[in-house]
Design a protein around this motif. Structure first.
Motif, short mmCIF file in Angstrom:
data_model
loop_
_atom_site.label_atom_id
_atom_site.label_comp_id
_atom_site.label_asym_id
_atom_site.label_seq_id
_atom_site.Cartn_x
_atom_site.Cartn_y
_atom_site.Cartn_z
N VAL A 1 0.87 -1.18 0.00
CA VAL A 1 0.00 0.00 0.00
C VAL A 1 0.90 1.22 0.00
CG1 VAL A 1 -1.77 1.28 1.26
CG2 VAL A 1 -1.82 -1.23 1.24
N ALA A 2 0.77 2.05 -1.02
CA ALA A 2 1.67 3.20 -1.16
C ALA A 2 1.55 4.14 0.03
CB ALA A 2 1.35 3.94 -2.45
N GLY A 3 2.69 4.41 0.65
CA GLY A 3 2.75 5.31 1.79
C GLY A 3 3.72 6.44 1.54
N ASP A 4 3.67 7.45 2.39
CA ASP A 4 4.51 8.63 2.26
C ASP A 4 5.95 8.29 2.66
OD1 ASP A 4 5.71 11.17 2.46
OD2 ASP A 4 3.84 12.09 3.12
N ALA A 5 6.90 8.69 1.82
CA ALA A 5 8.32 8.46 2.13
C ALA A 5 8.77 9.22 3.37
CB ALA A 5 9.18 8.86 0.93
N ASP A 6 7.97 10.18 3.82
CA ASP A 6 8.29 10.91 5.06
C ASP A 6 8.05 10.07 6.32
OD1 ASP A 6 9.17 13.20 3.84
OD2 ASP A 6 7.31 14.32 4.09
N ASN A 7 7.52 8.88 6.17
CA ASN A 7 7.30 7.97 7.31
C ASN A 7 8.64 7.33 7.67
OD1 ASN A 7 6.33 6.13 9.16
ND2 ASN A 7 5.07 4.99 7.70
N VAL A 8 9.55 8.16 8.19
CA VAL A 8 10.94 7.75 8.39
C VAL A 8 11.11 7.00 9.70
CG1 VAL A 8 11.90 9.63 7.01
CG2 VAL A 8 11.52 9.97 9.45
N LYS A 9 12.12 6.15 9.73
CA LYS A 9 12.49 5.43 10.95
C LYS A 9 13.76 6.06 11.52
CE LYS A 9 13.40 0.76 12.72
NZ LYS A 9 13.58 -0.66 12.35
N ILE A 10 13.75 6.32 12.82
CA ILE A 10 14.93 6.89 13.47
C ILE A 10 15.95 5.77 13.66
CG2 ILE A 10 15.80 8.15 15.47
CD1 ILE A 10 13.73 9.68 13.76
N THR A 11 17.01 5.82 12.87
CA THR A 11 18.06 4.80 12.90
C THR A 11 19.43 5.43 13.14
OG1 THR A 11 16.78 3.47 11.33
CG2 THR A 11 19.09 2.87 11.63
N LEU A 12 19.69 6.56 12.48
CA LEU A 12 20.97 7.25 12.58
C LEU A 12 20.73 8.65 13.17
CD1 LEU A 12 22.32 6.27 9.04
CD2 LEU A 12 22.95 5.23 11.24
N PRO A 13 21.77 9.27 13.74
CA PRO A 13 21.59 10.59 14.36
C PRO A 13 20.97 11.62 13.43
CG PRO A 13 23.72 9.68 14.98
CD PRO A 13 23.14 8.74 13.96
N GLU A 14 21.29 11.58 12.14
CA GLU A 14 20.74 12.58 11.21
C GLU A 14 19.25 12.40 10.94
OE1 GLU A 14 23.27 9.67 8.61
OE2 GLU A 14 23.35 10.54 10.62
N ASP A 15 18.69 11.27 11.36
CA ASP A 15 17.25 11.06 11.16
C ASP A 15 16.40 11.93 12.09
OD1 ASP A 15 17.73 9.09 9.22
OD2 ASP A 15 17.88 7.52 10.74
N LEU A 16 16.93 12.28 13.24
CA LEU A 16 16.16 13.08 14.21
C LEU A 16 15.82 14.47 13.67
CD1 LEU A 16 17.63 12.21 17.72
CD2 LEU A 16 15.23 12.05 17.03
N PRO A 17 16.79 15.26 13.19
CA PRO A 17 16.40 16.57 12.66
C PRO A 17 15.47 16.48 11.46
CG PRO A 17 18.76 16.14 12.31
CD PRO A 17 18.26 15.09 13.24
N ARG A 18 15.63 15.45 10.64
CA ARG A 18 14.72 15.29 9.50
C ARG A 18 13.30 15.05 10.00
NH1 ARG A 18 14.35 10.36 5.06
NH2 ARG A 18 12.61 11.28 3.88
N ALA A 19 13.14 14.16 10.99
CA ALA A 19 11.82 13.89 11.54
C ALA A 19 11.22 15.14 12.16
CB ALA A 19 11.90 12.76 12.57
N GLU A 20 12.05 15.92 12.83
CA GLU A 20 11.55 17.16 13.45
C GLU A 20 11.04 18.12 12.40
OE1 GLU A 20 12.67 20.35 16.94
OE2 GLU A 20 14.09 18.77 16.40
N ARG A 21 11.75 18.24 11.29
CA ARG A 21 11.29 19.11 10.20
C ARG A 21 9.93 18.64 9.66
NH1 ARG A 21 16.82 18.86 8.78
NH2 ARG A 21 16.40 17.27 7.17
N ILE A 22 9.79 17.34 9.49
CA ILE A 22 8.54 16.79 8.96
C ILE A 22 7.38 17.10 9.91
CG2 ILE A 22 7.30 14.64 8.44
CD1 ILE A 22 10.10 13.52 7.53
N LEU A 23 7.58 16.85 11.20
CA LEU A 23 6.52 17.07 12.17
C LEU A 23 6.16 18.54 12.30
CD1 LEU A 23 7.80 14.56 14.88
CD2 LEU A 23 5.74 14.29 13.47
N LYS A 24 7.16 19.41 12.28
CA LYS A 24 6.89 20.84 12.39
C LYS A 24 6.19 21.38 11.15
CE LYS A 24 10.34 22.17 15.81
NZ LYS A 24 11.59 22.93 16.10
#
Length: 233
Positions: free
Chosen positions: A205-228
Motif C-alpha cells: 500500500v503506497a505510503g509517504d516516504a516521510d514515514n521515516v524510521k529513526i536509525t541514525l543521528p541525522e534522522d532526528l532533525p529530519r523527523a523534526e522538520r517533517i513534524l513541524k
C-alpha cells in the motif's frame, strides 16, 4: 460497521546504531519522545481497540512518559529480536483479540506516520485475504557493491519498494507465520517476510516516504522538520 484493530509496537531495542545512551524510542523530538509521536496516530484513531507496547525487561523509562497510563495501552516484555517481541505482543492479545482480527505492527522509532496513510492502509486491506504493509517505491538508482566497496552492478529499481510500517495482518496468521519462521531459524526483519515464508503475498500500500524510521543521528532533525511542517499547515 468498520472492523476495529489492535496494535503491537516492539520497543525493546537499543540505540546501537544511534550511538546514544538512551534507546532511540525515548529520545526527545519536537517536544515529546519519539515513541509518543509513534503511538499518537493510533491513540487518536477511533477504531483502535488497544495498543501493546513491548518493552525490554529492565526498561525504566516507559513509566516516566506522559502516555504510559493511557487506558488504550498495555505492555508486555519482549525478547532479543524483533520477532520475539512481536510474538510477545501477540501473546498478550491472545485472550482479547479474535483470530481473524487485524493487528498492526508499527516501529516504536517511526514517529512520522500520518493519519492519512493509516486510513489508506486500513481501507485498502480491510477485506484482503492476506494483509499487507505501507511501502514507498524506490526512486534512487541502486548499486550493488563488491567486498571492496566498488560497484558490482546497477540494480533495476522498477517494482522495488521500501518496506515501512505499520504492517497489517490477521492475528492468527501473523502469529503462525512468526512461530514458523522462529522454528526454522529464519532471521526475518519484518512481519511481511514471515508471511512471505508461508508462500503468501502481502499487498503493498503506497505510503509517504516521510514515514521515516529513526536509525541514525541525522534522522532526528529530519523527523523534526517533517513534524513541524505538518503542524504549520
Amino acid at each position: 460497521m468498520d472492523k476495529r484493530f489492535w496494535v503491537v509496537v516492539p520497543a525493546a531495542g537499543s540505540a546501537r546504531r544511534m550511538g546514544a545512551a538512551v534507546p532511540k524510542q525515548y529520545l526527545p523530538l519536537a517536544g515529546r519522545t519519539v515513541i509518543e509521536w509513534s503511538l499518537a496516530p493510533f491513540l487518536a484513531h477511533a477504531r483502535t481497540v488497544a495498543i501493546v507496547v513491548v518493552l525490554a525487561e529492565q526498561d525504566q523509562r516507559w513509566p516516566q512518559i506522559a502516555i504510559a497510563g493511557d487506558a488504550k495501552i498495555a505492555t508486555a516484555i519482549g525478547g532479543a529480536e524483533r520477532m520475539d517481541s512481536v510474538l510477545a505482543g501477540l501473546r498478550a492479545l491472545q485472550d482479547r483479540a479474535a483470530p481473524d482480527d487485524w493487528v498492526l505492527v508499527h516501529d516504536a522509532a517511526r514517529p512520522c506516520l500520518s493519519a492519512g496513510d493509516l486510513d489508506r492502509l486500513l481501507n485498502e486491506l480491510s477485506n484482503d485475504d492476506v494483509g499487507g504493509l505501507l511501502a514507498a517505491p524506490v526512486v534512487d538508482t541502486l548499486k550493488r557493491a563488491d567486498d571492496g566497496g566498488r560497484v558490482l552492478q546497477t540494480v533495476p529499481r522498477e517494482k522495488l519498494w521500501r518496506a515501512l510500517t505499520p504492517q497489517m495482518f490477521r492475528r492468527d496468521l501473523l502469529q503462525r507465520a512468526l512461530q514458523s519462521a522462529q522454528a526454522k531459524g529464519l532471521a526475518v526483519t519484518d512481519e511481511a517476510q514471515a508471511i512471505e515464508a508461508l508462500g503468501l503475498q502481502p499487498k503493498l500500500v503506497a505510503g509517504d516516504a516521510d514515514n521515516v524510521k529513526i536509525t541514525l543521528p541525522e534522522d532526528l532533525p529530519r523527523a523534526e522538520r517533517i513534524l513541524k511542517s505538518r503542524s504549520a499547515t
